[in-house]
Scaffold this active site. Structure first.
Site, PDB file in Angstrom:
ATOM      1  N   SER A   9      10.090  37.678  62.330  1.00  0.00           N
ATOM      2  CA  SER A   9      10.580  39.615  62.538  1.00  0.00           C
ATOM      3  C   SER A   9      11.769  39.057  63.671  1.00  0.00           C
ATOM      4  O   SER A   9      11.474  38.725  65.609  1.00  0.00           O
ATOM      5  CB  SER A   9       9.311  39.876  63.708  1.00  0.00           C
ATOM      6  OG  SER A   9      10.435  40.949  64.426  1.00  0.00           O
ATOM      7  N   HIS A  32      12.256  38.902  58.931  1.00  0.00           N
ATOM      8  CA  HIS A  32      11.346  40.862  59.184  1.00  0.00           C
ATOM      9  C   HIS A  32      12.502  41.628  59.700  1.00  0.00           C
ATOM     10  O   HIS A  32      12.600  41.171  60.815  1.00  0.00           O
ATOM     11  CB  HIS A  32       9.560  39.812  59.577  1.00  0.00           C
ATOM     12  CG  HIS A  32       8.743  41.652  59.236  1.00  0.00           C
ATOM     13  ND1 HIS A  32       7.892  41.909  58.416  1.00  0.00           N
ATOM     14  CD2 HIS A  32       8.932  42.504  60.583  1.00  0.00           C
ATOM     15  CE1 HIS A  32       7.669  42.621  58.265  1.00  0.00           C
ATOM     16  NE2 HIS A  32       8.087  43.553  59.699  1.00  0.00           N
ATOM     17  N   ASP A  34      12.528  45.070  61.540  1.00  0.00           N
ATOM     18  CA  ASP A  34      11.332  45.909  61.993  1.00  0.00           C
ATOM     19  C   ASP A  34      13.162  47.828  61.950  1.00  0.00           C
ATOM     20  O   ASP A  34      13.812  46.938  63.063  1.00  0.00           O
ATOM     21  CB  ASP A  34      10.895  45.990  62.960  1.00  0.00           C
ATOM     22  CG  ASP A  34       9.514  44.871  62.786  1.00  0.00           C
ATOM     23  OD1 ASP A  34       9.250  45.406  61.944  1.00  0.00           O
ATOM     24  OD2 ASP A  34      10.158  43.685  63.904  1.00  0.00           O
ATOM     25  N   MET A  36      12.753  51.072  63.573  1.00  0.00           N
ATOM     26  CA  MET A  36      11.870  52.462  63.626  1.00  0.00           C
ATOM     27  C   MET A  36      12.887  52.971  64.561  1.00  0.00           C
ATOM     28  O   MET A  36      13.854  52.952  64.650  1.00  0.00           O
ATOM     29  CB  MET A  36      11.268  51.393  65.569  1.00  0.00           C
ATOM     30  CG  MET A  36      10.622  50.184  64.898  1.00  0.00           C
ATOM     31  SD  MET A  36       9.762  49.671  66.924  1.00  0.00           S
ATOM     32  CE  MET A  36       9.374  47.681  65.944  1.00  0.00           C
ATOM     33  N   HIS A  65      10.930  46.202  57.351  1.00  0.00           N
ATOM     34  CA  HIS A  65       9.877  47.193  57.307  1.00  0.00           C
ATOM     35  C   HIS A  65       9.735  48.468  58.008  1.00  0.00           C
ATOM     36  O   HIS A  65      10.338  48.184  59.354  1.00  0.00           O
ATOM     37  CB  HIS A  65       8.874  46.353  57.958  1.00  0.00           C
ATOM     38  CG  HIS A  65       6.884  46.933  59.105  1.00  0.00           C
ATOM     39  ND1 HIS A  65       6.860  46.749  59.938  1.00  0.00           N
ATOM     40  CD2 HIS A  65       6.824  48.045  58.846  1.00  0.00           C
ATOM     41  CE1 HIS A  65       5.005  47.286  59.945  1.00  0.00           C
ATOM     42  NE2 HIS A  65       5.516  48.209  59.413  1.00  0.00           N
ATOM     43  N   MET A  67       9.224  51.785  60.292  1.00  0.00           N
ATOM     44  CA  MET A  67       8.848  52.263  61.027  1.00  0.00           C
ATOM     45  C   MET A  67       9.265  53.591  61.138  1.00  0.00           C
ATOM     46  O   MET A  67       9.663  53.893  62.461  1.00  0.00           O
ATOM     47  CB  MET A  67       8.350  51.649  62.358  1.00  0.00           C
ATOM     48  CG  MET A  67       7.526  50.665  61.649  1.00  0.00           C
ATOM     49  SD  MET A  67       7.364  49.780  62.994  1.00  0.00           S
ATOM     50  CE  MET A  67       7.748  48.256  62.652  1.00  0.00           C
ATOM     51  N   MET A 136      -1.492  45.751  59.167  1.00  0.00           N
ATOM     52  CA  MET A 136      -0.767  46.216  60.644  1.00  0.00           C
ATOM     53  C   MET A 136      -2.211  45.130  61.488  1.00  0.00           C
ATOM     54  O   MET A 136      -2.916  46.281  61.911  1.00  0.00           O
ATOM     55  CB  MET A 136      -0.153  47.237  61.207  1.00  0.00           C
ATOM     56  CG  MET A 136       1.420  47.967  60.215  1.00  0.00           C
ATOM     57  SD  MET A 136       2.896  46.765  60.802  1.00  0.00           S
ATOM     58  CE  MET A 136       2.298  46.427  62.570  1.00  0.00           C
ATOM     59  N   GLY A 141       4.914  49.060  67.061  1.00  0.00           N
ATOM     60  CA  GLY A 141       6.049  49.757  67.780  1.00  0.00           C
ATOM     61  C   GLY A 141       6.314  48.779  68.746  1.00  0.00           C
ATOM     62  O   GLY A 141       7.891  49.141  69.177  1.00  0.00           O
ATOM     63  N   ASP A 174       0.705  41.788  60.544  1.00  0.00           N
ATOM     64  CA  ASP A 174       1.922  41.543  61.133  1.00  0.00           C
ATOM     65  C   ASP A 174       1.913  42.337  62.644  1.00  0.00           C
ATOM     66  O   ASP A 174       0.997  43.382  62.587  1.00  0.00           O
ATOM     67  CB  ASP A 174       2.826  42.527  60.821  1.00  0.00           C
ATOM     68  CG  ASP A 174       4.748  42.793  61.829  1.00  0.00           C
ATOM     69  OD1 ASP A 174       4.349  42.389  62.889  1.00  0.00           O
ATOM     70  OD2 ASP A 174       4.917  44.073  61.558  1.00  0.00           O
ATOM     71  N   GLY A 175       1.725  41.496  63.306  1.00  0.00           N
ATOM     72  CA  GLY A 175       1.480  41.327  64.596  1.00  0.00           C
ATOM     73  C   GLY A 175       0.381  40.720  65.736  1.00  0.00           C
ATOM     74  O   GLY A 175      -0.408  40.717  64.953  1.00  0.00           O
ATOM     75  N   GLY A 196       7.283  36.498  65.427  1.00  0.00           N
ATOM     76  CA  GLY A 196       7.920  37.115  66.528  1.00  0.00           C
ATOM     77  C   GLY A 196       7.785  36.198  67.793  1.00  0.00           C
ATOM     78  O   GLY A 196       8.942  35.462  67.469  1.00  0.00           O
TER      79      GLY A 196
END
Length: 220
Positions: A9, A32, A34, A36, A65, A67, A136, A141, A174-175, A196
């Site tokens: 990420s 990846h 992100d 947002m 991804h 969000m 997730m 976030g 993810d996370g 990440g």
């Protein structure tokens, strides 16, 4: 044999030197990205112009991804940029199936993401409409959060449905993915892993190899 995809990420990368950061993860499967919007999640990252540039210079395909709110409106644009995979949130789409079909028609893989509190049940029979499900393992976030092991039963439900329906479906987490947590996710059925700080916090090539090796020691 299960393929374990490692998707670093760039949320954890150096945003001032993104092209250089992309060149450090060429041994990964996808990058990846992100997106947002500070509405769907309380953070703001990047939008179409930056993603378009990343697409232009990245040595590996993009796993976008989203969000963001109003995914039905915005998601197809990322497919049109050439992203290999476009994942939108179930909670942000008015018609997930129609949206997935639009993304596929444009030529990208279509993914659906579920926040930790979202019930998987309504989506289990819709799985043939998607190429990827993202479970997730943190609240979306922010990077650097702790892995939520309590999401593994949800992941198993998707893995069981995938097997029952005989689908070629990627199951992504993810996370909080590290060498210590990736095995738990693999055993629950995940085959695609977003990491990440676990990648960019060291020598990315070495970290990617370590994550692959840790995943390979576990089986669903």
């Amino acid at each position: 044999m299960t393929v374990h995809r490692i998707n670093p990420s760039i949320l954890s990368a150096d945003f001032v030197n993104l092209q250089h950061e992309l060149e450090r993860i060429t041994t990964a499967d996808l990058v990846h990205v992100d997106v947002m919007d500070n509405h769907f999640v309380p953070n703001l990252t990047m939008g179409p112009p930056i993603v378009e540039r990343i697409q232009a210079v990245s040595p590996i395909p993009l796993d976008v991804h989203l969000m963001i709110t109003d995914a039905d409106r915005w998601a197809p644009g990322y497919a049109e940029m050439g992203a290999y995979s476009v994942t939108f949130h179930a909670e942000a789409a008015a018609d997930p199936v129609s949206l997935a079909r639009r993304i596929r028609d444009i030529g990208s893989r279509a993914g659906i993401a579920l926040k930790p509190g979202t019930d998987p049940e309504p989506y289990l029979e819709l799985l043939p409409e998607f190429d990827q499900v993202l479970v997730m393992t943190v609240e979306p976030g922010f990077g650097g959060q702790k892995f939520m092991a309590e999401m593994m039963p949800k992941l198993r439900r998707f893995a069981d449905a995938k097997a029952r329906l005989g689908l070629d479906l990627w199951l992504q987490v993810d996370g909080g993915i590290t060498v210590d947590t990736i095995g738990m996710a693999t055993e629950a059925g995940a085959d695609t892993f977003v990491a990440g700080s676990a990648v960019f916090g060291g020598v990315p090539e070495d970290r990617i190899a370590e994550l692959r090796a840790a995943a390979a020691t576990h089986r669903h």
